[in-house]
Design a protein around this motif. Structure first.
Motif, short mmCIF file in Angstrom:
data_model
loop_
_atom_site.label_atom_id
_atom_site.label_comp_id
_atom_site.label_asym_id
_atom_site.label_seq_id
_atom_site.Cartn_x
_atom_site.Cartn_y
_atom_site.Cartn_z
N PHE A 196 -2.48 3.31 -16.61
CA PHE A 196 -3.69 4.10 -16.32
C PHE A 196 -3.53 4.97 -15.08
O PHE A 196 -4.52 5.53 -14.58
N HIS A 197 -2.32 5.11 -14.55
CA HIS A 197 -2.15 5.76 -13.25
C HIS A 197 -2.63 7.21 -13.25
O HIS A 197 -3.12 7.69 -12.23
N ARG A 198 -2.55 7.90 -14.37
CA ARG A 198 -3.00 9.30 -14.40
C ARG A 198 -4.52 9.42 -14.38
O ARG A 198 -5.06 10.51 -14.21
N HIS A 199 -5.22 8.30 -14.56
CA HIS A 199 -6.69 8.32 -14.61
C HIS A 199 -7.34 7.86 -13.30
O HIS A 199 -8.57 7.76 -13.25
N PHE A 200 -6.55 7.59 -12.27
CA PHE A 200 -7.12 7.07 -11.02
C PHE A 200 -6.54 7.78 -9.80
O PHE A 200 -5.34 8.05 -9.73
N ARG A 201 -7.42 8.08 -8.85
CA ARG A 201 -7.04 8.54 -7.53
C ARG A 201 -7.88 7.75 -6.51
O ARG A 201 -8.94 7.23 -6.86
N LEU A 202 -7.41 7.73 -5.29
CA LEU A 202 -8.09 6.95 -4.26
C LEU A 202 -8.24 7.75 -2.98
O LEU A 202 -7.28 8.36 -2.50
N VAL A 203 -9.47 7.77 -2.43
CA VAL A 203 -9.71 8.22 -1.06
C VAL A 203 -10.37 7.04 -0.35
O VAL A 203 -11.41 6.56 -0.79
N ALA A 204 -9.75 6.58 0.72
CA ALA A 204 -10.25 5.40 1.42
C ALA A 204 -10.39 5.69 2.90
O ALA A 204 -9.68 6.53 3.45
N THR A 205 -11.33 5.01 3.55
CA THR A 205 -11.47 5.12 5.00
C THR A 205 -11.16 3.78 5.65
O THR A 205 -11.24 2.72 5.02
N GLY A 206 -10.81 3.85 6.92
CA GLY A 206 -10.55 2.63 7.66
C GLY A 206 -10.36 2.92 9.13
O GLY A 206 -10.35 4.07 9.55
N VAL A 207 -10.17 1.84 9.88
CA VAL A 207 -9.98 1.98 11.32
C VAL A 207 -8.54 1.53 11.62
O VAL A 207 -7.62 1.89 10.90
N LYS A 208 -8.33 0.72 12.62
CA LYS A 208 -6.98 0.42 13.09
C LYS A 208 -6.14 -0.30 12.04
O LYS A 208 -4.97 0.02 11.84
N ASP A 209 -6.73 -1.30 11.35
CA ASP A 209 -5.95 -2.06 10.38
C ASP A 209 -5.51 -1.21 9.19
O ASP A 209 -4.56 -1.56 8.49
N MET A 210 -6.21 -0.10 8.94
CA MET A 210 -5.85 0.76 7.83
C MET A 210 -4.45 1.34 8.01
O MET A 210 -3.72 1.52 7.04
N SER A 211 -4.08 1.59 9.25
CA SER A 211 -2.76 2.19 9.50
C SER A 211 -1.65 1.24 9.07
O SER A 211 -0.58 1.69 8.65
N ARG A 212 -1.90 -0.06 9.14
CA ARG A 212 -0.88 -1.02 8.70
C ARG A 212 -0.70 -0.99 7.19
O ARG A 212 0.38 -1.26 6.67
N LEU A 213 -1.76 -0.66 6.47
CA LEU A 213 -1.68 -0.62 5.01
C LEU A 213 -0.91 0.59 4.50
O LEU A 213 -0.40 0.58 3.38
N ILE A 214 -0.86 1.65 5.30
CA ILE A 214 -0.28 2.90 4.79
C ILE A 214 0.97 3.33 5.55
O ILE A 214 1.56 4.35 5.22
N SER A 215 1.38 2.55 6.57
CA SER A 215 2.57 2.94 7.32
C SER A 215 3.81 2.76 6.46
O SER A 215 3.78 2.14 5.40
N SER A 216 4.92 3.33 6.91
CA SER A 216 6.13 3.37 6.09
C SER A 216 6.72 1.98 5.87
O SER A 216 6.27 0.99 6.43
#
Length: 309
Positions: free
Chosen positions: A129-149
């Motif tokens: 289903f990957h072509r049917h979903f996109r994500l925009v999310a907000t966060g604070v400091k811990d969010m950077s750990r979820l998206i870092s390299s």
């Protein structure tokens, strides 16, 4: 990514409105917004059930049923399989769910591991289903750990930092309600007090709204301090400061004109904190407490927070 009261929720609401008004051709776009804070107790099943109900809220779909504990994501995909044709019949083959999730990183402390985030990445990148979903999310400091390299569970996301307004943006905000009340000097004083932080600036303008008189410095100071007395957000900003942030902000707060070159900051703080300078400045920036338009010489944004600190 943004600090408290930097406009993250408003940003998501505006995206939702724009998608509803303008669409996203050639897709049939389905914006679906929710906040982690509104869900109460968080579990992977609760999260996938919430997403499922948002996806199918306009079609006659089977109710959520979990027959496979510890297989919440696989169960979610099976539920989508069961209603896939109905979604296609109603929205066409190019239906696209835009998940607008506020404070996504709030789930970190509630979940036992990062499996939900790994599953979310799979949904967006590799699932059927990957072509049917996109994500925009907000966060604070811990969010950077979820998206870092590296092996971070949501390293497929691109980040954008919110922070203080640019000069023209801040002046445009003022002109919406106060076109004839200010001059260049008092406008500069307003920006010096608030640092052009969108929340502090707008809160101060709300206090000035009742005056409806030509501004002077005394009036601006009174309005800004009234706003600060009614709101306790500065305490929450400070709680995001670790030892490195505390040390660096002290340097900036005591510097001439609140400005200091990074090389000088490095000489003034303890050696063990020096590797954290870049990360600390990023935290300051998305909380809106510094102006980093010159990345080599950050400066204090807003004397209100500096004086409170």
């Amino acid at each position: 990514l943004g600090g408290r009261r930097c406009g993250k929720t408003s940003f998501l609401m505006q995206i939702e409105k724009d998608l509803q008004d303008k669409g996203l051709k050639p897709f049939h776009v389905l914006p679906r917004r929710f906040s982690m804070q509104e869900l109460g107790s968080l579990t992977p099943e609760r999260l996938f059930e919430t997403i499922y109900h948002l996806v199918v809220q306009e079609v006659e779909a089977k109710p959520w049923k979990n027959d496979e504990p510890v297989q919440e994501y696989q169960n979610f995909l099976k539920h989508l399989d069961n209603c896939g044709q109905k979604l296609k019949d109603k929205y066409g083959p190019d239906w696209l769910v835009i998940l607008l999730i506020d404070e996504l990183d709030a789930a970190i402390s509630s979940l036992g591991d990062d499996q939900f985030f790994q599953n979310l990445r799979n949904l967006l990148m590799e699932s059927r289903f990957h072509r049917h979903f996109r994500l925009v999310a907000t966060g604070v400091k811990d969010m950077s750990r979820l998206i870092s390299s590296g092996s971070s569970p949501l390293n497929n996301l691109r980040h954008k930092y919110l922070g203080i307004l640019k000069g023209k943006q801040a002046q445009k905000l003022v002109e919406y309600g106060f076109k004839d009340e200010y001059d260049i000097e008092t406008l500069g004083e307003l920006f010096r007090l608030t640092g052009k932080h969108p929340y502090v600036l707008q809160g101060t303008l709300e206090k000035l709204w009742t005056e409806k008189a030509e501004w002077d410095k005394k009036m601006l100071k009174k309005a800004s301090h009234e706003f600060c007395r009614e709101h306790k957000d500065f305490q929450r900003w400070m709680e995001a400061f670790g030892p490195a942030e505390q040390a660096i902000y002290c340097c900036l707060a005591t510097a001439t004109e609140g400005r200091m070159h990074i090389d000088e900051i490095q000489r003034r703080i303890d050696a063990e904190l020096q590797p954290q300078i870049d990360a600390a400045l990023t935290v300051f920036s998305y909380h809106g407490v510094i102006d980093d338009s010159d990345p080599d010489e950050p400066e204090i944004a807003g004397t209100l927070f500096r004086d409170w600190y």
